[in-house]
Motif scaffolding. Structure first.
Motif, PDB file in Angstrom:
ATOM      1  N   ALA A  80      16.848  47.324  -0.848  1.00 16.06           N
ATOM      2  CA  ALA A  80      17.122  46.019  -0.251  1.00 16.06           C
ATOM      3  C   ALA A  80      15.946  45.509   0.285  1.00 16.06           C
ATOM      4  O   ALA A  80      14.874  46.257   0.453  1.00 16.06           O
ATOM      5  CB  ALA A  80      18.049  46.144   0.942  1.00 16.06           C
ATOM      6  N   GLN A  81      15.823  44.153   0.427  1.00 15.38           N
ATOM      7  CA  GLN A  81      14.684  43.372   1.534  1.00 15.38           C
ATOM      8  C   GLN A  81      15.451  42.532   2.654  1.00 15.38           C
ATOM      9  O   GLN A  81      16.627  42.321   2.271  1.00 15.38           O
ATOM     10  CB  GLN A  81      14.078  42.269   0.632  1.00 15.38           C
ATOM     11  CG  GLN A  81      13.082  43.023  -0.403  1.00 15.38           C
ATOM     12  CD  GLN A  81      12.411  42.016  -1.224  1.00 15.38           C
ATOM     13  OE1 GLN A  81      13.072  41.305  -1.921  1.00 15.38           O
ATOM     14  NE2 GLN A  81      10.930  41.944  -1.124  1.00 15.38           N
ATOM     15  N   ALA A  82      14.981  42.875   3.769  1.00 12.10           N
ATOM     16  CA  ALA A  82      15.788  42.662   4.816  1.00 12.10           C
ATOM     17  C   ALA A  82      14.930  42.276   5.934  1.00 12.10           C
ATOM     18  O   ALA A  82      13.554  42.732   6.109  1.00 12.10           O
ATOM     19  CB  ALA A  82      16.907  43.455   5.225  1.00 12.10           C
ATOM     20  N   ASN A  83      15.326  41.214   6.896  1.00  8.83           N
ATOM     21  CA  ASN A  83      14.602  41.174   8.321  1.00  8.83           C
ATOM     22  C   ASN A  83      14.994  41.841   9.317  1.00  8.83           C
ATOM     23  O   ASN A  83      14.465  41.844  10.643  1.00  8.83           O
ATOM     24  CB  ASN A  83      14.280  39.758   8.411  1.00  8.83           C
ATOM     25  CG  ASN A  83      15.516  38.925   9.094  1.00  8.83           C
ATOM     26  OD1 ASN A  83      16.677  39.369   8.780  1.00  8.83           O
ATOM     27  ND2 ASN A  83      15.341  37.771   9.801  1.00  8.83           N
ATOM     28  N   ARG A  84      16.187  42.544   9.093  1.00 11.26           N
ATOM     29  CA  ARG A  84      16.864  43.420  10.128  1.00 11.26           C
ATOM     30  C   ARG A  84      17.748  44.443   9.625  1.00 11.26           C
ATOM     31  O   ARG A  84      18.576  44.301   8.523  1.00 11.26           O
ATOM     32  CB  ARG A  84      17.711  42.830  11.092  1.00 11.26           C
ATOM     33  CG  ARG A  84      17.073  41.963  12.273  1.00 11.26           C
ATOM     34  CD  ARG A  84      17.894  41.021  12.837  1.00 11.26           C
ATOM     35  NE  ARG A  84      18.705  41.786  13.939  1.00 11.26           N
ATOM     36  CZ  ARG A  84      19.580  41.439  14.479  1.00 11.26           C
ATOM     37  NH1 ARG A  84      20.168  40.095  14.449  1.00 11.26           N
ATOM     38  NH2 ARG A  84      20.025  42.037  15.657  1.00 11.26           N
TER      39      ARG A  84
END
Length: 511
Positions: free
Chosen positions: A378-382
């Motif tokens: 995944a790519q995520a900011n949290r």
């Protein structure tokens, strides 16, 4: 008295800071031209075997002794507070004003030392935060390598130091994301109430107790830690090997004086820990899917479960394209493939962290091949990890090269680790560095550069104001004229912060 001499080379004068800028007690110098690239140098004297101590001597012989600091003797937050208070006192001095506007920082040590100083600069909230260059004095040296400063321990002679200073002079500034980490666990029912002693957490994690009365997750009987990282947070087998390396070095420091020896020892430990034959030596109960429930937040702040394949034994949350000595576990996704359609290259300033999984060391060796990469999750900011009672009582974690052994719940309780995007910090980078910005027109970008993430968050622990810091240093406030006259340089203190002590400094090896 200042060491500034007419005989000093014109080259070194570009970096020299007179003592009166650094200390209130020093007298003003004779009229001189402001330096083009004034630098403060912070060195971990315990890093790189004997190299840290030798590097201090060389820098002090070339520059003002007072602009070179041994982190084993004085913490960076105290140094920067003192200097910036003095710069404020000299705010009408044109020479001092130019120093403040052009100031840069050089930090020499492992990734842990560099992360410590980055956290301090972020937490102090300086009006003109200086960009930072990193000298590779550790074993992995992922931070310096990502920004073009190399990964081999540098020479400590005059020629080598002058060569590095020349690169700093020509370097470009580059913003990178920084990441806040919050860890919460229940207080043990038996034994010491202070988890610091048995846990031996890295010095980049700071303990604090009741943070905010409105924080519903901050319940009585819980211990909370916070910190930050700039390169990676990892969980599982790779952290276990790193922990074994640090433990061995702690027992026999005399065997870890050379970077090449350190790296070969690291590989041997990978074999003895069963990392190459994980399916035989490590039960399925140690796999990430069995240890933790993983959630990620989308750009609107909504949490979703992240599926972790059962074969994954190690997870890396990666901010920079440099891991384990310069490897890039994320690689470059192919937008023409369905599975990669919503993924982007690993930009260092896009507010996203790349989450990558590995099955074993053989899987990790794929990174050595062209276009090799781990399992992109995944790519995520949290991202949040929730550990509940299971088949094992501990796991291993690592943050920017600093590993620790993390106890897991034995009863109906939860250990929670949450990572969230905090902001950005200025780095110095060479023009041919491997890190890429999404705003650089020469970089192919699959994401609209104008797109921003919604800052609306749910009632998670990241909401409170206190969670917008790393805990590396107390917030620094330049006093106004009246306050300065009455209190003379007293910086304001924020609530219930743990101040980092010099005794926690470590001699990085795997960092």
């Amino acid at each position: 008295m200042d060491k500034y001499k007419e005989s000093s080379s014109d080259f070194l004068k570009q970096f020299y800071i007179p003592s009166y800028v650094l200390s209130e007690e020093a007298p003003p110098p004779l009229p001189i031209a402001p330096p083009e690239c004034p630098v403060l140098v912070f060195i971990n004297s315990k890093s790189g075997g004997q190299l840290g101590g030798e590097l201090i001597l060389t820098y002090r012989s070339l520059l003002n002794h007072n602009q070179v600091f041994d982190l084993g003797l004085e913490t960076p937050d105290k140094v920067l507070r003192r200097i910036y208070l003095n710069l404020q006192r000299l705010k009408d001095d044109d020479f001092a004003r130019q120093i403040r506007e052009k100031l840069k920082i050089i930090v020499a040590g492992g990734d842990g030392t560099a992360g410590w100083l980055l956290g301090v600069v972020c937490d102090l909230k300086l009006s003109h935060p200086p960009p930072i260059a990193t000298v590779p004095l550790g074993t992995g040296n992922n931070l310096p390598f990502a920004f073009g400063w190399g990964k081999k321990n540098p020479g400590t002679d005059t020629t080598s130091v002058e060569s590095f200073l020349d690169k700093v002079l020509k370097a470009k500034e580059m913003k990178i994301d920084n990441w806040h980490i919050l860890m919460r666990m229940k207080t043990p029912k038996e034994g010491s109430c202070d988890p610091l002693a048995p846990l031996e957490l890295p010095h980049s994690l700071h303990a604090f107790h009741r943070v905010s009365p409105t924080d519903e997750l901050n319940k009585e009987g819980c211990h909370t830690f916070r910190g930050g990282f700039w390169n990676y947070f990892s969980l599982g087998m790779d952290a276990q090997i790193s922990y074994a390396f640090h433990s061995e070095r702690k027992l026999h420091p005399e065997k870890f004086k050379n970077q090449l020896v350190n790296q070969s020892t690291y590989v041997k430990l990978g074999c003895t820990q069963g990392w190459f034959c994980a399916s035989l030596f490590h039960p399925a109960s140690r796999n990430i899917a069995q240890l933790a429930k993983v959630k990620i937040a989308d750009k609107n702040g909504q949490w979703h479960d992240l599926h972790i394949p059962h074969s994954i034994r190690s997870i890396v949350c990666l901010n920079l394209p440099s891991f384990s000595g310069g490897l890039n576990p994320w690689g470059t996704p192919n937008p023409r493939k369905q599975r990669d359609r919503d993924l982007t290259p690993p930009f260092v300033d896009d507010g996203l962290i790349e989450v990558v999984g590995f099955r074993n060391a053989w899987h990790g060796l794929v990174l050595l091949a062209p276009n090799g990469h781990g399992t992109r999750l995944a790519q995520a900011n949290r991202i949040r990890f929730e550990f509940h009672k299971g088949a094992t009582d501990h796991t291993f974690m690592r943050m920017d090269g600093e590993p620790w052994k993390q106890p897991l719940p034995l009863d109906d309780e939860t250990v929670m680790v949450e990572i969230s995007h905090l902001g950005q910090v200025n780095m110095l980078a060479t023009h041919d560095c491997r890190s890429r910005s999404m705003y650089d027109p020469s970089t192919p970008c699959h994401r609209d550069a104008g797109e921003e993430y919604d800052d609306n968050e749910d009632d998670s622990v990241a909401e409170a104001e206190e969670f917008r810091k790393f805990g590396a240093a107390d917030t620094f406030k330049i006093p106004d004229e009246g306050e300065h006259n009455n209190k003379k340089g007293r910086a304001s203190r924020s609530r219930n912060l743990h101040t980092h002590m010099v005794g926690h400094i470590s001699s990085e090896g795997s960092t």
